[in-house]
Write a protein that holds these residues in place. Structure first.
Motif, short mmCIF file in Angstrom:
data_model
loop_
_atom_site.label_atom_id
_atom_site.label_comp_id
_atom_site.label_asym_id
_atom_site.label_seq_id
_atom_site.Cartn_x
_atom_site.Cartn_y
_atom_site.Cartn_z
N ILE A 261 -68.20 -83.40 46.23
CA ILE A 261 -68.78 -84.94 47.82
C ILE A 261 -68.73 -83.75 48.74
CG2 ILE A 261 -67.24 -87.08 48.07
CD1 ILE A 261 -66.75 -87.72 45.62
N GLY A 262 -67.40 -83.55 49.53
CA GLY A 262 -67.90 -82.10 50.35
C GLY A 262 -68.85 -81.89 50.73
N PHE A 263 -69.21 -80.89 50.00
CA PHE A 263 -70.56 -80.01 50.48
C PHE A 263 -72.05 -81.11 49.99
CE2 PHE A 263 -68.31 -76.49 48.74
CZ PHE A 263 -68.00 -75.89 49.69
N GLY A 264 -72.12 -82.14 49.75
CA GLY A 264 -72.87 -83.23 49.31
C GLY A 264 -73.93 -82.71 47.96
N PHE A 265 -72.94 -82.48 47.65
CA PHE A 265 -73.56 -82.51 46.31
C PHE A 265 -73.18 -83.99 45.31
CE2 PHE A 265 -73.79 -78.36 47.40
CZ PHE A 265 -75.30 -78.40 47.73
N SER A 266 -72.90 -84.64 45.57
CA SER A 266 -72.56 -86.31 44.91
C SER A 266 -72.86 -85.96 43.74
CB SER A 266 -72.07 -87.45 46.14
OG SER A 266 -73.63 -87.81 46.26
N LYS A 267 -73.80 -85.78 43.46
CA LYS A 267 -74.49 -86.81 41.47
C LYS A 267 -73.70 -85.26 41.21
CE LYS A 267 -78.69 -88.70 42.80
NZ LYS A 267 -80.28 -88.76 43.29
N LEU A 268 -73.15 -84.29 41.69
CA LEU A 268 -72.77 -83.52 41.12
C LEU A 268 -71.48 -83.64 39.95
CD1 LEU A 268 -73.63 -79.83 41.92
CD2 LEU A 268 -73.83 -80.99 40.23
N THR A 269 -70.60 -84.80 40.85
CA THR A 269 -69.28 -84.64 40.48
C THR A 269 -69.65 -85.35 39.02
OG1 THR A 269 -69.52 -87.52 41.31
CG2 THR A 269 -68.71 -85.96 42.73
N LEU A 270 -70.20 -86.52 38.17
CA LEU A 270 -70.11 -86.61 37.43
C LEU A 270 -70.03 -85.36 36.06
CD1 LEU A 270 -72.65 -89.94 37.02
CD2 LEU A 270 -70.36 -89.32 36.61
N VAL A 271 -71.26 -84.31 36.77
CA VAL A 271 -71.32 -83.22 35.36
C VAL A 271 -70.20 -82.56 35.58
CG1 VAL A 271 -72.37 -81.16 34.85
CG2 VAL A 271 -73.68 -83.84 35.63
N VAL A 272 -69.26 -81.65 36.69
CA VAL A 272 -68.33 -81.21 37.64
C VAL A 272 -67.59 -81.02 35.96
CG1 VAL A 272 -67.55 -82.19 38.92
CG2 VAL A 272 -67.65 -79.52 38.92
N GLU A 273 -67.03 -81.94 36.05
CA GLU A 273 -65.49 -81.42 34.92
C GLU A 273 -65.70 -81.62 33.83
OE1 GLU A 273 -63.61 -85.33 34.52
OE2 GLU A 273 -65.28 -86.61 35.30
N PHE A 274 -67.10 -81.43 33.41
CA PHE A 274 -67.73 -81.36 32.11
C PHE A 274 -67.75 -80.04 31.87
CE2 PHE A 274 -67.79 -85.13 32.25
CZ PHE A 274 -67.30 -85.93 30.87
N VAL A 275 -68.29 -79.78 33.27
CA VAL A 275 -68.93 -78.29 33.06
C VAL A 275 -68.08 -77.29 32.83
CG1 VAL A 275 -69.85 -75.97 34.86
CG2 VAL A 275 -70.95 -77.96 34.76
#
Lengths: 233, 612, 249
Positions: free
Chosen positions: B261-275
């Motif tokens: 979120i801080g970097f401005g990639f809020s769309k990634l939040t859903l994916v990042v944990e699974f990565v």
């Protein structure tokens, strides 16, 4: 102390026990001898309620126990030491003993950690060691000690000599004699006839889920054909 | 990014990590002792949040009211946990693992509708924490004081739990039961009471995790599945049964999300944990601090698999074939759905039954097949027939990639990784507006003229799905299928006779994924539209429910299960707004009455319920 | 040396700083039965698992037919011609006895990747011949999941022989069996091995089995070999008596 009458039990779909009857009196060491697969372990588990008996009666200290869950049976003062030892490997020696602890019981010797460490001095030297990092012989001692923490009147010992080096088997026999001296009743499953001869008062032979012989150790010693037929030693 | 914003994002992440840790710790504790993967743990979290909302309203927005409400909500959720344990789970501890999963999923359905009935479908925004609503200035930035408190609560709970487990008799019993609960019973410990107490503690942790979030997120009905997915990920990344691991993983994931979120990639939040989960599992298959799970001591061996007898299959086919002749449009549509879901369920059964790889995320292939068909048709402009033929291979391609990771694991870990991949797929589909039209889904996905009649499309569905099922069944009796069964029975022995088991399992994954994709594509064209729900966790669990309802041990079970489930859901949905709860109750009754999953019993039930 | 099938030299393995196996060396020749004995925790299993590829040694040499197999996977080692049986039987419970053996034969013949043909139509006579050797032909149709323990051991032996191995590794082959069955099983294994010139390495707790069947015995204690030789020599060895056999034997 313990009386089993016409006990039947199934393991899955297999009918393992076909009417087993036996008894152990107070202060007696009784051996249940038989080959692998004869039904010894199932008999122990059925008495303990770990395998539900399909038919028959189990009475312990004058009360029926054959419909009770294992924890109720254990709380009546019947201890169980399984064949595979089933030590809690993540728990230390002291914690293993804690899990087995029950309140003192009238008519049964009372145990605590210090008394048990006198019986099994090896254990006293490794109080904080996790059960998983002990040798087979040490685990066997711990599993017996853990059951004794429940201050039982009678213990079921399933193949205490299995997989142990001969020297340790010898020590184990000593310990069981000590328990008898304390007034404990013991029902013992074994394949090792020599081991039983050293400690038991009486013996039963089980074969294909039925009792084929019951008598004193002297009777058994005198009957070579019986030993040859059922024990093949 | 400046140093200050780095610190702020770190603190944000740590604040989010606390609740994540609480709910995961509860899940892990319950799993350790009871061996039940409690799918309803996210629902307990959700109840904690709703409960805190209502209690604050009742007790007043004062510090005392707020904190009393949080604690009471957590305790109330603990009692709900006790009720669940005593009423449902206690009856099925001896049932197969998957049946227990099914039961906890039924509880999810029930709780969701209870929440819907009590609190309605609108999001409820709670108050900010009275007395702690003021911001604290750190490095020139402002951060809510309440968040700082949350950062402290996580480690405090961790320490308290550690003390409880390492220093008390209860803790020793819990750890002993985690390893061998039967032995604990034989030593005189009342397992039922121990399990109930564990469930209480685990549920309190979930409830507390939820209640503490009330100033930070609105209570809503989607939390149950999203939180359980998060908690699965945390538990698996940390290592099942490891509290420290759960804490570490919660921090890692909480912080990673905050930085996205801080970097401005809020769309990634859903994916990042699974990565993160994928990476951790590939490098450390049992999680950061986990140990290889104890092997089951008395696993009942699977019974031999029998090929389906010929005449019932012929009878089924005939029954299916005459349906459109009845002339009832509704029944034809229903039967089209059933045929699609039957193939979906059979393909899931293929990998979870004979191949022994349980998937929580089979919808990925169903949904990706559906989207592939729709996109090839609408965006690539291919003829419908070609799109339909190619779509399964697109799903299969994803199965190639996902499967490569999944076959490296086994058991619960494998199941959770499949869930992670499904969730990634869902996130991408949900968020890629330009391609997939996001949450609206794609419309206008209609079949060609010659298939536009319902009966015509139905016959095509029957042919394709029937062929797919026949192919899977045939494969099970080929050397390939025998290797899968052999590998499930004893991976050790398979390896010892020179079998590269992973390669076979991978191939099975791809085959099952491809055919699930076919089911999805056929389904999409039958509806004329497709939405992200076809890739969702709910769709995956539908598949599981179908297979388990029918019975894992027979080949025809999944077909029967798909039919019952699809019909039941359809019927209930037309009768009542609370169809989920009704479905959940039906599943619970089935699980409790037939805890061994007897297909025969279910068939009898089905016969009784069939509309006369 | 002539006829040496397996040669182990300077084998080392430590777990977390504790030496589990230290400087172990021995060799087995074709048609020879070598018993590896020692108290619990002596390092027998560790040793075994390094030989079959389950564990990678920290150092040392494991040579099968003159070829170093250190670092090879269990699968690759099997393909070279090494068969094995497990301490706790590992068979495919849901498959029939015959199918279990056929699975090993199919694997050996490279026929497992077929996708649409029916399993079991090929290699049936070969499977039955192996089952006849171990006396299990009459139970060929039964699923392994319902067999008695001793019978499972026989099925395992048949599976281990399916790839015509030149070396057979048997980890506690008679554990969990009745005394008479034990000697019978090991006699069977010994007969088959000698007839087919297979080298056999086995671990065993039952001294009756060891002393009646082994050609040579090596004794492991706390990770080190403390004795080795003919049964009579080992039986007479004082060190062995002290750590293992006790005064009873």
């Amino acid at each position: 102390m313990l009386r089993v009458t016409d006990l039947h039990a199934f393991y899955g779909r297999a009918h393992i026990l076909h009417g087993v009857s036996l008894e152990a009196n107070a202060g007696e060491v009784v051996a249940l001898l038989g080959r692998n697969g004869a039904g010894k372990t199932t008999a122990m588990k059925a008495i303990m309620g770990l395998v539900p008996p399909a038919r028959g009666e189990v009475a312990f200290a004058g009360a029926r126990i054959d419909r009770l869950p294992p924890y109720r049976i254990a709380r009546m003062g019947l201890g169980y030491v399984p064949e595979e030892r089933r030590i809690f490997t993540e728990l230390s020696v002291m914690e293993n003993l804690e899990v087995g602890r029950q309140a003192a019981r009238r008519g049964a010797p009372t145990w605590n950690a210090d008394r048990l460490f006198k019986l099994f001095p090896n254990l006293g030297r490794m109080r904080e060691r996790p059960g998983g990092r002990m040798s087979g012989g040490e685990q066997q001692m711990l599993t017996i000690a853990r059951t004794l923490m429940g201050n039982p009147k009678c213990v079921l010992l399933d193949e205490p000599s299995e997989g142990l080096a001969p020297i340790i088997v010898h020590e184990m026999a000593e310990s069981i004699r000590t328990l008898k001296g304390e007034g404990l009743s013991v029902l013992l499953c074994e394949q090792n006839l020599r081991f039983c001869e050293a400690i038991a008062d009486r013996a039963y032979i089980i074969e294909k889920g039925q009792i084929r012989f019951g008598g004193t150790m002297a009777d058994l010693a005198a009957n070579a054909s019986l030993r040859e037929q059922y024990l093949s030693v | 990014m400046s140093y200050a914003s780095f610190v702020i994002q770190l603190l944000n992440g740590l604040a989010a990590a606390s609740s994540l840790f609480l709910v995961s710790a509860g899940l892990s504790l319950i799993f350790g002792v009871t061996r039940i993967v409690n799918f309803a743990h996210g629902s307990l979290y959700m109840l904690g949040l709703y409960g805190a909302y209502s209690l604050i309203e009742a007790l007043g927005r004062t510090p005392l009211g707020f904190w009393s409400a949080v604690i009471l909500a957590a305790l109330a959720v603990g009692l709900v946990g006790v009720v669940i344990e005593v009423v449902v789970l206690r009856r099925i501890y001896r049932a197969p693992e998957l049946f227990q999963l099914l039961a906890t999923f039924a509880i999810v359905l029930v709780i969701k509708d209870v929440a819907l009935a009590v609190w309605g479908s609108e999001d409820l925004v709670g108050p900010r924490a009275p007395g702690l609503a003021f911001p604290v200035e750190i490095l020139g930035r402002r951060i809510p004081a309440y968040d700082l408190l949350l950062i402290v609560i996580g480690p405090v709970v961790l320490a308290a739990m550690w003390l409880l487990l390492a220093r008390t008799r209860w803790g020793a019993l819990v750890r002993a039961a985690t390893q061998d609960r039967e032995m604990v019973g034989a030593l005189g410990v009342d397992q039922a009471r121990l399990f109930t107490s564990v469930f209480f503690v685990g549920a309190v942790l979930a409830g507390l995790g939820g209640a503490l979030q009330i100033p930070r997120e609105p209570a809503n009905l989607d939390l149950d599945l999203s939180v359980i997915a998060d908690a699965f990920v945390v538990t698996v990344v940390g290592g099942l049964g490891s509290l420290g691991g759960a804490f570490l993983a919660a921090v890692l994931i909480g912080v990673a999300k905050a930085f996205c979120i801080g970097f401005g990639f809020s769309k990634l939040t859903l994916v990042v944990e699974f990565v993160i989960m994928g990476l951790v599992l590939v490098m450390r298959p049992y999680g950061l601090l986990g140990k290889p799970p104890a092997t089951a001591r008395f696993g009942e061996p699977a019974p031999p698999l029998q090929p389906p007898r010929r005449w019932p299959v012929v009878a089924w086919l005939v029954a299916f074939a005459v349906v459109p002749l009845l002339g009832d449009r509704y029944i034809t549509v229903l039967m089209t759905d059933i045929a699609c879901f039957a193939l979906f369920a059979v393909s899931l059964h293929f990998i979870m039954g004979p191949a022994g790889m349980v998937s929580f995320g089979h919808a990925a292939y169903f949904g990706l097949g559906a989207y592939a068909g729709a996109l090839l048709f609408k965006k690539a402009g291919l003829p419908m027939e070609l799109a339909l033929v190619l779509a399964p291979f697109v799903a299969g391609l994803f199965a190639v990639v996902y499967g490569w990771f999944c076959v490296r694991l086994s058991g619960v870990y494998l199941a959770m990784l499949t869930l992670a991949f499904a969730q990634i797929s869902w996130s991408v589909v949900f968020q890629w507006d330009e391609l997939t039209a996001g949450s609206n889904g794609l419309v206008g996905v209609w079949p060609s003229m010659w298939l536009s009649g319902k009966p015509a499309y139905y016959y095509m569905t029957l042919a394709l799905c029937g062929l797919g099922i026949a192919l899977l069944w045939r494969a099970l009796f080929s050397p390939f299928g025998y290797v899968l069964r052999a590998g499930r029975d004893s991976p050790l022995r398979a390896e010892a006779i020179g079998i590269d088991l992973r390669a076979f399992q991978w191939a099975a994954f791809v085959l099952a994924g491809t055919l699930a994709g076919l089911a999805g594509a056929v389904f999409a064209f039958s509806k004329g539209s497709i939405s992200p729900s076809s890739v969702s966790i709910a769709q995956s669990t539908d598949g599981l429910v179908m297979v388990l309802l029918g019975g894992v041990e027979t080949l025809t079970g999944p077909v029967v299960g798909a039919a019952i489930f699809t019909w039941l859901r359809d019927t209930l949905a037309r009768e009542t707004e609370f169809w989920r709860a009704a479905l959940g109750v039906v599943i619970l009754l089935i699980v409790i009455v037939f805890p061994q999953g007897l297909v025969g019993g279910l068939k009898a039930l089905y016969a009784r319920w069939r509309p006369a | 040396m002539n006829g040496v099938v397996l040669r182990v030299d300077a084998l080392h393995k430590a777990f977390g700083g504790v030496q589990a196996v230290e400087d172990v060396a021995f060799a087995v020749s074709a048609g020879e039965l070598l018993a590896l004995i020692g108290p619990n925790g002596a390092g027998k299993s560790t040793c075994f698992n390094m030989l079959n590829g389950q564990l990678e040694p920290d150092g040392g040499l494991i040579e099968f037919e003159g070829r170093n197999i250190v670092g090879m996977s269990p699968r690759a080692i099997w393909r070279l011609g090494v068969g094995r049986t497990f301490q706790i039987t590992a068979t495919f419970a849901s498959l029939s006895v015959r199918e279990n053996v056929q699975m090993a034969l199919y694997s050996h013949a490279g026929k497992l990747t077929q996708f649409l043909s029916r399993f079991g139509s090929e290699l049936r006579p070969e499977a039955d011949a192996l089952l006849a050797q171990v006396g299990m032909l009459d139970q060929a149709e039964r699923p392994c999941g319902v067999l008695a323990y001793g019978d499972l051991k026989r099925v395992e032996l048949a599976m281990a022989l399916a790839n015509q191995p030149r070396l057979l590794l048997m980890d506690e082959p008679t554990a969990g069996m009745a005394p008479r069955e034990r000697v019978a099983l090991m006699e069977l294994a010994a007969r088959l091995a000698r007839a087919q010139k297979i080298a056999v390495l086995f671990t065993e707790h039952d001294m009756d089995v060891v002393f009646s069947q082994a050609d040579r015995i090596i004794v492991l204690d706390r990770g080190r070999l403390i004795a080795g030789g003919l049964p009579a020599e080992v039986r007479a060895n004082r060190d062995v008596q002290a750590v293992y056999l006790g005064s009873g034997h």
